[in-house]
Design a protein around this motif. Sequence first.
Motif, PDB file in Angstrom:
ATOM      1  N   GLU B   1       3.198  10.097 -14.197  1.00 16.70           N
ATOM      2  CA  GLU B   1       2.896   8.772 -13.349  1.00 16.70           C
ATOM      3  C   GLU B   1       1.567   8.265 -13.840  1.00 16.70           C
ATOM      4  O   GLU B   1       0.679   9.004 -13.924  1.00 16.70           O
ATOM      5  N   ALA B   2       1.682   6.994 -14.302  1.00 15.72           N
ATOM      6  CA  ALA B   2       0.468   6.388 -14.894  1.00 15.72           C
ATOM      7  C   ALA B   2      -0.335   5.976 -13.651  1.00 15.72           C
ATOM      8  O   ALA B   2       0.072   5.841 -12.245  1.00 15.72           O
ATOM      9  N   GLY B   3      -1.687   6.165 -13.872  1.00 14.78           N
ATOM     10  CA  GLY B   3      -2.748   5.870 -13.048  1.00 14.78           C
ATOM     11  C   GLY B   3      -3.009   4.443 -12.595  1.00 14.78           C
ATOM     12  O   GLY B   3      -2.395   3.486 -13.338  1.00 14.78           O
ATOM     13  N   VAL B   4      -3.984   3.972 -11.978  1.00  9.84           N
ATOM     14  CA  VAL B   4      -4.318   2.577 -11.890  1.00  9.84           C
ATOM     15  C   VAL B   4      -5.260   2.075 -12.989  1.00  9.84           C
ATOM     16  O   VAL B   4      -6.023   2.785 -13.783  1.00  9.84           O
ATOM     17  N   ALA B   5      -4.772   0.939 -13.509  1.00  7.48           N
ATOM     18  CA  ALA B   5      -5.258   0.408 -14.812  1.00  7.48           C
ATOM     19  C   ALA B   5      -6.067  -0.661 -14.403  1.00  7.48           C
ATOM     20  O   ALA B   5      -6.009  -1.453 -13.771  1.00  7.48           O
ATOM     21  N   GLN B   6      -7.230  -0.712 -15.098  1.00 11.51           N
ATOM     22  CA  GLN B   6      -8.213  -1.807 -15.084  1.00 11.51           C
ATOM     23  C   GLN B   6      -8.528  -2.291 -16.557  1.00 11.51           C
ATOM     24  O   GLN B   6      -8.894  -1.465 -17.423  1.00 11.51           O
ATOM     25  N   SER B   7      -9.012  -3.549 -16.420  1.00  9.90           N
ATOM     26  CA  SER B   7      -9.511  -4.230 -17.605  1.00  9.90           C
ATOM     27  C   SER B   7     -10.293  -5.455 -17.637  1.00  9.90           C
ATOM     28  O   SER B   7     -10.034  -5.976 -16.214  1.00  9.90           O
ATOM     29  N   PRO B   8     -11.460  -5.793 -18.339  1.00  5.93           N
ATOM     30  CA  PRO B   8     -12.001  -4.884 -19.138  1.00  5.93           C
ATOM     31  C   PRO B   8     -12.744  -3.542 -18.692  1.00  5.93           C
ATOM     32  O   PRO B   8     -12.929  -3.741 -17.499  1.00  5.93           O
ATOM     33  N   ARG B   9     -12.990  -2.661 -19.456  1.00  5.47           N
ATOM     34  CA  ARG B   9     -13.688  -1.668 -19.274  1.00  5.47           C
ATOM     35  C   ARG B   9     -15.409  -2.078 -18.938  1.00  5.47           C
ATOM     36  O   ARG B   9     -16.145  -1.406 -17.916  1.00  5.47           O
ATOM     37  N   TYR B  10     -15.648  -2.801 -19.783  1.00  8.91           N
ATOM     38  CA  TYR B  10     -17.077  -3.330 -19.753  1.00  8.91           C
ATOM     39  C   TYR B  10     -17.254  -5.025 -19.974  1.00  8.91           C
ATOM     40  O   TYR B  10     -16.282  -5.366 -20.689  1.00  8.91           O
ATOM     41  N   LYS B  11     -18.399  -5.371 -19.358  1.00  7.49           N
ATOM     42  CA  LYS B  11     -18.347  -6.813 -19.399  1.00  7.49           C
ATOM     43  C   LYS B  11     -20.149  -7.263 -19.227  1.00  7.49           C
ATOM     44  O   LYS B  11     -20.474  -6.785 -18.395  1.00  7.49           O
ATOM     45  N   ILE B  12     -20.419  -8.157 -20.284  1.00  3.65           N
ATOM     46  CA  ILE B  12     -21.952  -8.293 -19.997  1.00  3.65           C
ATOM     47  C   ILE B  12     -21.799  -9.882 -20.166  1.00  3.65           C
ATOM     48  O   ILE B  12     -21.304 -10.605 -20.925  1.00  3.65           O
ATOM     49  N   GLY B 100       0.731  10.133   7.921  1.00  6.43           N
ATOM     50  CA  GLY B 100      -0.633   9.940   8.618  1.00  6.43           C
ATOM     51  C   GLY B 100      -1.707   9.933   7.749  1.00  6.43           C
ATOM     52  O   GLY B 100      -2.847   9.607   7.777  1.00  6.43           O
ATOM     53  N   LYS B 101      -1.471  10.468   6.535  1.00  8.16           N
ATOM     54  CA  LYS B 101      -2.527  10.608   5.691  1.00  8.16           C
ATOM     55  C   LYS B 101      -2.509   9.655   4.526  1.00  8.16           C
ATOM     56  O   LYS B 101      -1.661   9.555   3.930  1.00  8.16           O
ATOM     57  N   GLU B 102      -3.770   9.046   4.224  1.00  6.27           N
ATOM     58  CA  GLU B 102      -3.794   8.222   3.365  1.00  6.27           C
ATOM     59  C   GLU B 102      -4.633   8.676   2.022  1.00  6.27           C
ATOM     60  O   GLU B 102      -5.624   8.890   2.275  1.00  6.27           O
ATOM     61  N   THR B 103      -3.979   8.477   0.903  1.00  6.83           N
ATOM     62  CA  THR B 103      -4.818   8.797  -0.447  1.00  6.83           C
ATOM     63  C   THR B 103      -5.000   7.699  -1.410  1.00  6.83           C
ATOM     64  O   THR B 103      -4.240   7.260  -1.515  1.00  6.83           O
ATOM     65  N   GLN B 104      -6.190   7.362  -1.548  1.00  5.83           N
ATOM     66  CA  GLN B 104      -6.611   6.383  -2.674  1.00  5.83           C
ATOM     67  C   GLN B 104      -6.943   7.030  -4.042  1.00  5.83           C
ATOM     68  O   GLN B 104      -7.329   7.699  -4.045  1.00  5.83           O
ATOM     69  N   TYR B 105      -6.240   6.023  -4.692  1.00  6.40           N
ATOM     70  CA  TYR B 105      -6.255   6.315  -6.240  1.00  6.40           C
ATOM     71  C   TYR B 105      -7.051   5.188  -7.037  1.00  6.40           C
ATOM     72  O   TYR B 105      -6.846   4.156  -6.879  1.00  6.40           O
ATOM     73  N   PHE B 106      -8.056   5.912  -7.658  1.00  7.16           N
ATOM     74  CA  PHE B 106      -8.998   4.601  -8.230  1.00  7.16           C
ATOM     75  C   PHE B 106      -8.705   4.640  -9.753  1.00  7.16           C
ATOM     76  O   PHE B 106      -8.485   5.614 -10.359  1.00  7.16           O
ATOM     77  N   GLY B 107      -8.764   3.511  -9.949  1.00  9.36           N
ATOM     78  CA  GLY B 107      -9.043   3.037 -11.649  1.00  9.36           C
ATOM     79  C   GLY B 107     -10.171   3.321 -12.358  1.00  9.36           C
ATOM     80  O   GLY B 107     -11.208   3.715 -11.463  1.00  9.36           O
TER      81      GLY B 107
END
Lengths: 110, 115
Positions: B1-12, B100-107
């Motif tokens: 199962e793919a995880g949470v994706a985020q972009s960009p990884r860095y930004k200045i 009743g249990k909630e699990t959060q998955y972070f990017g």
Amino acid sequence: GQSLEQPSEVTAVEGAIVQINCTYQTSGFYGLSWYQQHDGGAPTFLSYNGLDGLEETGRFSSFLSRSDSYGYLLLQELQMKDSASYFCAVTDTGRRALTFGSGTRLQVQP
Amino acid sequence: EAGVAQSPRYKIIEKRQSVAFWCNPISGHATLYWYQQILGQGPKLLIQFQNNGVVDDSQLPKDRFSAERLKGVDSTLKIQPAKLEDSAVYLCASSLRRGGKETQYFGPGTRLLVL
């Protein structure tokens, strides 16, 4: 509002047992979660307590006392890879989002 | 199962510029969160979506921050104009509730540095 308190730093040696405490104040408490975060990484879920008592998952256990507004995370047989920040977080009955503590930085020494 | 994706990884960026972050949650997760994590602190909720509706944005600085979740899947978070104090890691999470249990998955987060 909600507030959580946990120690800022803990140091232990490999193979030892360490306990990270968390006290909280919230209206409408629903549950207490623990997350691990390595430097530069994302928080990852470790454990959840909705009811009083102990939850065990491998080397990690978490405890909750709702009457005392208190919980702890117990890490056994510490390994170097356990060096990370550990956050307790509460969920209240009104919303599902987590309110995090400021984190405990665990350093495991050889 | 793919995880949470985020972009960009860095930004200045420089202060007063605008910036946008993108998040793709785990498939089937109806709830999506944006958190701000300042160095040395725990993540702080900015906004929570249930499908494409906002559940909680009480801590979102609405004069400069905005977020949307079109079609109940991907989400974008925008800052315009950015301030120095916006330098932080922006974490997206999605969640599943079982029994009743909630699990959060972070990017992995987007590290923003405002100069």
